[in-house]
Design a protein around this motif. Structure first.
Motif, PDB file in Angstrom:
ATOM      1  N   ALA A   1       0.836  -1.209   0.000  1.00 32.31           N
ATOM      2  CA  ALA A   1       0.000   0.000   0.000  1.00 32.31           C
ATOM      3  C   ALA A   1       0.865   1.251   0.000  1.00 32.31           C
ATOM      4  N   LEU A   2       1.977   1.223   0.720  1.00 31.57           N
ATOM      5  CA  LEU A   2       2.882   2.382   0.743  1.00 31.57           C
ATOM      6  C   LEU A   2       3.500   2.613  -0.631  1.00 31.57           C
TER       7      LEU A   2
ATOM      8  N   HIS B   1       0.191   7.625   5.691  1.00 34.36           N
ATOM      9  CA  HIS B   1      -1.168   7.705   6.229  1.00 34.36           C
ATOM     10  C   HIS B   1      -2.162   7.041   5.276  1.00 34.36           C
ATOM     11  N   ASP B   2      -2.008   7.312   3.976  1.00 34.95           N
ATOM     12  CA  ASP B   2      -2.875   6.677   2.985  1.00 34.95           C
ATOM     13  C   ASP B   2      -2.655   5.168   2.975  1.00 34.95           C
ATOM     14  N   ALA B   3      -1.398   4.757   3.106  1.00 31.53           N
ATOM     15  CA  ALA B   3      -1.077   3.326   3.111  1.00 31.53           C
ATOM     16  C   ALA B   3      -1.760   2.635   4.286  1.00 31.53           C
ATOM     17  N   GLU B   4      -1.784   3.297   5.425  1.00 30.10           N
ATOM     18  CA  GLU B   4      -2.447   2.722   6.602  1.00 30.10           C
ATOM     19  C   GLU B   4      -3.949   2.572   6.362  1.00 30.10           C
ATOM     20  N   ASP B   5      -4.556   3.591   5.759  1.00 30.52           N
ATOM     21  CA  ASP B   5      -5.986   3.519   5.437  1.00 30.52           C
ATOM     22  C   ASP B   5      -6.270   2.376   4.463  1.00 30.52           C
ATOM     23  N   VAL B   6      -5.433   2.271   3.430  1.00 31.77           N
ATOM     24  CA  VAL B   6      -5.608   1.220   2.431  1.00 31.77           C
ATOM     25  C   VAL B   6      -5.422  -0.156   3.072  1.00 31.77           C
ATOM     26  N   ALA B   7      -4.391  -0.295   3.902  1.00 31.21           N
ATOM     27  CA  ALA B   7      -4.127  -1.586   4.550  1.00 31.21           C
ATOM     28  C   ALA B   7      -5.325  -2.018   5.395  1.00 31.21           C
ATOM     29  N   GLN B   8      -5.901  -1.077   6.122  1.00 28.45           N
ATOM     30  CA  GLN B   8      -7.082  -1.395   6.938  1.00 28.45           C
ATOM     31  C   GLN B   8      -8.223  -1.896   6.051  1.00 28.45           C
TER      32      GLN B   8
ATOM     33  N   TYR C   1      -2.663  -9.295  -2.942  1.00 34.44           N
ATOM     34  CA  TYR C   1      -2.058  -8.206  -3.711  1.00 34.44           C
ATOM     35  C   TYR C   1      -3.107  -7.551  -4.613  1.00 34.44           C
ATOM     36  N   ARG C   2      -3.946  -8.361  -5.269  1.00 35.98           N
ATOM     37  CA  ARG C   2      -5.010  -7.798  -6.123  1.00 35.98           C
ATOM     38  C   ARG C   2      -5.984  -6.949  -5.306  1.00 35.98           C
TER      39      ARG C   2
ATOM     40  N   SER D   1      -6.120   0.450  -3.377  1.00 32.30           N
ATOM     41  CA  SER D   1      -5.280   1.638  -3.589  1.00 32.30           C
ATOM     42  C   SER D   1      -5.856   2.514  -4.697  1.00 32.30           C
ATOM     43  N   ILE D   2      -6.313   1.887  -5.769  1.00 29.35           N
ATOM     44  CA  ILE D   2      -6.936   2.644  -6.870  1.00 29.35           C
ATOM     45  C   ILE D   2      -8.191   3.348  -6.369  1.00 29.35           C
TER      46      ILE D   2
END
Length: 193
Positions: A37-38, A45-52, A76-77, A83-84
């Motif tokens: 995500a990073l 911060h965005d990566a953390e949101d996406v990971a959640q 991964y998909r 992320s998109i």
């Protein structure tokens, strides 16, 4: 990090409803998802949101995992799609904020005739009602092109849409609005009693 076999075994147990296996699987995949995500978002911060989001989607859809691919490929998909989606949401929010800022800076002249105020309010209510009846995509396209005065090409780029598809949505939106207005007696001249 667990081995592929360990992850597959946890996945099988999680698919059968074992909560402990589900928790261990999420814990084992979290660092990998955060790293992906990073890379995809470029922002911690965005990566953390996406990971959640990814972990929630993974947990919700674990029963649908059919085992034809590796678990990490499947996750991964999910991470790529999340992320998109996150980028699109951020872009949409940024556009809305910029538009609100432009509107706040724009100075509108005060109408002096109270009847004009009433007519304007009635018209705006009608426009909101008619726009609300359009499908979301048509409403977005109509707003960008006809209300915000972007060219169809600019709007297509902003919405990450094929320009021809955008024009089809715009045509449908205009037709529907025109039909609604004609059905209400607008556009043909108002009748006075």
């Amino acid at each position: 990090m667990l081995s592929d076999e360990d992850i597959l075994e946890l996945t099988d147990r999680a698919r059968k409803g074992e909560r402990e296996a589900l928790g261990r699987l999420a814990g084992a995949l979290r660092p990998l998802v955060c790293r992906w995500a990073l890379v995809m978002t470029g922002d911690p911060h965005d990566a953390e949101d996406v990971a959640q989001t990814v972990l929630m989607r993974m947990l919700e859809s674990i029963e649908g995992f059919d085992g034809r691919s590796r678990v990490t490929s499947w996750v991964y998909r999910i991470t790529r799609n999340a992320s998109i989606d996150h980028r699109r949401r951020k872009a949409r929010d940024r556009r809305l904020a910029e538009r609100a800022e432009r509107l706040a800076r724009a100075e509108t002249p005060r109408l002096r005739d109270p009847l004009d105020d009433i007519e304007m309010e009635r018209t705006m209510r009608l426009v909101r009602t008619l726009l609300g009846r359009l499908p979301t995509r048509q409403r977005e396209v109509f707003d960008l092109v006809d209300l915000q005065a972007l060219t169809p090409k600019e709007a297509a780029r902003l919405l990450e849409m094929n320009p021809t598809t955008l024009r089809v949505h715009l045509l449908r939106a205009r037709r529907k609005l025109r039909g609604e207005m004609l059905a209400r007696g607008l556009g043909r001249g108002e009748r006075h009693e």
